[in-house]
Design a protein around this motif. Structure first.
Motif, short mmCIF file in Angstrom:
data_model
loop_
_atom_site.label_atom_id
_atom_site.label_comp_id
_atom_site.label_asym_id
_atom_site.label_seq_id
_atom_site.Cartn_x
_atom_site.Cartn_y
_atom_site.Cartn_z
N PRO A 200 5.88 -67.73 58.42
CA PRO A 200 5.05 -67.72 59.62
C PRO A 200 5.86 -68.07 60.87
CG PRO A 200 3.84 -68.74 57.84
CD PRO A 200 5.24 -68.49 57.32
N ALA A 201 5.56 -67.36 61.97
CA ALA A 201 6.21 -67.46 63.28
C ALA A 201 7.41 -66.53 63.41
CB ALA A 201 6.62 -68.88 63.63
N ASN A 202 7.86 -65.92 62.31
CA ASN A 202 8.94 -64.95 62.43
C ASN A 202 8.48 -63.69 63.16
OD1 ASN A 202 10.84 -66.50 61.15
ND2 ASN A 202 10.88 -65.31 59.25
N ALA A 203 9.39 -63.07 63.88
CA ALA A 203 9.13 -61.77 64.51
C ALA A 203 9.57 -60.68 63.54
CB ALA A 203 9.90 -61.66 65.82
N LEU A 204 8.66 -59.75 63.28
CA LEU A 204 8.88 -58.70 62.29
C LEU A 204 8.64 -57.33 62.89
CD1 LEU A 204 6.69 -60.18 59.40
CD2 LEU A 204 9.13 -60.61 59.78
N ARG A 205 9.16 -56.32 62.22
CA ARG A 205 8.69 -54.95 62.42
C ARG A 205 8.04 -54.52 61.12
NH1 ARG A 205 12.77 -52.04 65.18
NH2 ARG A 205 11.66 -52.83 67.00
N GLY A 206 6.76 -54.16 61.20
CA GLY A 206 6.03 -53.81 60.00
C GLY A 206 5.68 -52.33 59.97
N GLU A 207 5.54 -51.83 58.76
CA GLU A 207 5.04 -50.47 58.56
C GLU A 207 3.91 -50.54 57.55
OE1 GLU A 207 6.47 -45.90 57.52
OE2 GLU A 207 7.91 -47.55 57.43
N TRP A 208 2.71 -50.16 58.00
CA TRP A 208 1.51 -50.22 57.19
C TRP A 208 1.12 -48.80 56.76
CZ3 TRP A 208 2.56 -53.16 61.37
CH2 TRP A 208 2.30 -54.53 61.33
N ARG A 209 0.76 -48.65 55.49
CA ARG A 209 0.29 -47.36 54.99
C ARG A 209 -0.94 -47.60 54.10
NH1 ARG A 209 3.77 -42.93 55.36
NH2 ARG A 209 5.90 -43.41 56.08
N ALA A 210 -1.99 -46.82 54.34
CA ALA A 210 -3.19 -46.90 53.52
C ALA A 210 -3.89 -45.55 53.55
CB ALA A 210 -4.14 -47.99 54.02
N ARG A 211 -4.57 -45.20 52.47
CA ARG A 211 -5.27 -43.92 52.41
C ARG A 211 -6.54 -43.93 53.25
NH1 ARG A 211 -4.82 -42.20 45.98
NH2 ARG A 211 -2.54 -42.00 45.94
N THR A 212 -7.19 -45.11 53.35
CA THR A 212 -8.41 -45.23 54.15
C THR A 212 -8.33 -46.50 54.98
OG1 THR A 212 -9.66 -46.54 52.54
CG2 THR A 212 -9.72 -44.13 52.29
N ASP A 213 -9.17 -46.59 56.01
CA ASP A 213 -9.19 -47.78 56.86
C ASP A 213 -9.72 -49.00 56.11
OD1 ASP A 213 -8.19 -46.36 58.96
OD2 ASP A 213 -10.16 -45.94 59.87
N GLU A 214 -10.51 -48.78 55.05
CA GLU A 214 -11.10 -49.89 54.30
C GLU A 214 -10.13 -50.48 53.28
OE1 GLU A 214 -12.62 -46.91 54.67
OE2 GLU A 214 -13.93 -47.61 56.31
N GLN A 215 -9.11 -49.74 52.93
CA GLN A 215 -8.15 -50.18 51.92
C GLN A 215 -7.12 -51.13 52.51
OE1 GLN A 215 -5.62 -47.02 50.57
NE2 GLN A 215 -5.17 -48.00 48.61
N LEU A 216 -6.77 -52.18 51.74
CA LEU A 216 -5.69 -53.06 52.18
C LEU A 216 -4.40 -52.27 52.19
CD1 LEU A 216 -4.68 -55.92 52.92
CD2 LEU A 216 -4.30 -56.30 50.47
N ALA A 217 -3.76 -52.23 53.34
CA ALA A 217 -2.57 -51.39 53.50
C ALA A 217 -1.38 -51.97 52.74
CB ALA A 217 -2.23 -51.26 54.97
N ALA A 218 -0.54 -51.08 52.27
CA ALA A 218 0.77 -51.49 51.77
C ALA A 218 1.67 -51.73 52.98
CB ALA A 218 1.35 -50.41 50.88
N LEU A 219 2.37 -52.84 52.96
CA LEU A 219 3.16 -53.26 54.13
C LEU A 219 4.61 -53.47 53.73
CD1 LEU A 219 3.51 -54.41 57.04
CD2 LEU A 219 2.70 -56.61 56.14
N THR A 220 5.50 -52.86 54.48
CA THR A 220 6.92 -53.16 54.36
C THR A 220 7.36 -53.82 55.66
OG1 THR A 220 7.54 -50.96 55.16
CG2 THR A 220 7.39 -51.28 52.78
N VAL A 221 8.29 -54.76 55.56
CA VAL A 221 8.66 -55.56 56.73
C VAL A 221 10.17 -55.57 56.92
CG1 VAL A 221 6.63 -57.04 56.65
CG2 VAL A 221 8.66 -57.68 55.35
N GLU A 222 10.53 -55.66 58.20
CA GLU A 222 11.93 -55.82 58.60
C GLU A 222 12.00 -57.02 59.54
OE1 GLU A 222 15.08 -53.60 61.63
OE2 GLU A 222 13.34 -52.51 60.86
N LEU A 223 12.92 -57.92 59.30
CA LEU A 223 13.05 -59.10 60.14
C LEU A 223 13.70 -58.76 61.47
CD1 LEU A 223 12.77 -62.21 60.35
CD2 LEU A 223 15.09 -62.37 59.43
N LEU A 224 13.02 -59.11 62.57
CA LEU A 224 13.58 -58.95 63.90
C LEU A 224 14.19 -60.24 64.41
CD1 LEU A 224 10.82 -56.78 65.62
CD2 LEU A 224 12.94 -56.01 64.54
N HIS A 225 13.52 -61.35 64.14
CA HIS A 225 14.02 -62.65 64.61
C HIS A 225 13.44 -63.74 63.73
CE1 HIS A 225 15.50 -65.79 67.19
NE2 HIS A 225 14.28 -66.28 67.33
N SER A 226 14.30 -64.58 63.19
CA SER A 226 13.86 -65.66 62.32
C SER A 226 13.71 -66.96 63.09
CB SER A 226 14.86 -65.86 61.18
OG SER A 226 14.49 -67.00 60.41
#
Length: 243
Positions: free
Chosen positions: A50-76
């Motif tokens: 928590p408090a880290n700056a990230l770049r995230g990429e969210w993918r989901a088939r529908t808006d109701e589905q919990l998205a799969a998330l991949t993350v890249e650290l921008l600043h720790s």
């Protein structure tokens, strides 16, 4: 759904044996939860702080589905958790924001303000450099969620000068004259909340008493009330640090 955005990580919890559900806060898309595969791996644990700056990429088939998330650290900001006072400040700010904000609702002013407070905590040598910003952030959060305090004029007379107190009921400012005889029932109003600028240690504590009252009354209610323990830890350390 396919979204790529920079974010501030607010919270993360275990999900299954190896995964985690993260709650990053984006500027234009609000809080966007997502499932991070392998979130408890040695590689991802330092990123999902928590408090880290990230770049995230969210993918989901529908808006109701919990998205799969991949993350890249921008600043720790993980090193700050090794310092007791910054650690409790970051803990409270992320706990508050995660508890208060609904998902997928943009709050760009809050996003910018939270980033600014986190940067100030990281840059300042002591709490005197950033403690007042915590109170201002809490004040902004109340306003953004519809519980703003009116500190522009006296709630009793409409006067705009000599504002010295805040009503715990209405959240409105009260002039010194209108408060005569009722001072003990009101919160002292630190000038920096209205005028900006620096604040003394006593003024910061007074400001946090005001915002804390309204956060507990209007925002951190029901199951969210447990999050106030993080704020109590911050207050206890701040009182020792800036007294």
């Amino acid at each position: 759904m396919h979204l790529i955005a920079d974010a501030i990580l607010l919270a993360v919890r275990s999900h299954g044996e190896h995964g985690a559900v993260a709650r990053p806060f984006t500027r234009d898309h609000g809080v966007q939860p997502g499932y991070v595969r392998g979130g408890h791996s040695r590689r991802l644990r330092p990123i999902l702080q928590p408090a880290n700056a990230l770049r995230g990429e969210w993918r989901a088939r529908t808006d109701e589905q919990l998205a799969a998330l991949t993350v890249e650290l921008l600043h720790s900001r993980a090193p700050l958790f090794a310092e007791p006072l910054p650690a409790v400040a970051l803990d409270w700010l992320t706990v508050l924001t995660a508890a208060a904000l609904p998902e997928a609702q943009p709050y760009p002013r809050l996003y910018d303000a939270l980033g600014g407070v986190l940067d100030a905590i990281e840059a300042a040598p002591s709490a005197r450099g950033w403690a007042g910003s915590v109170a201002r952030y809490e004040l902004l959060l109340l306003a953004e969620l519809g519980f703003g305090l009116d500190l522009s004029a006296c709630v009793a007379t409409g006067a705009t000068d000599d504002l010295a107190f805040v009503s715990p009921k209405s959240g409105g400012a009260v002039s010194r004259g209108a408060a005569a005889g009722y001072e003990a029932r009101l919160f002292p109003l630190p000038p920096f909340l209205c005028e900006g600028g620096s604040a003394s240690g006593d003024e910061v504590i007074a400001a946090l008493a005001i915002t804390g009252h309204f956060l507990a009354r209007d925002i951190m209610i029901d199951r969210r009330r447990e999050g106030l323990a993080a704020r109590e830890r911050l207050l206890a350390r701040l009182q020792r640090a800036i007294a």
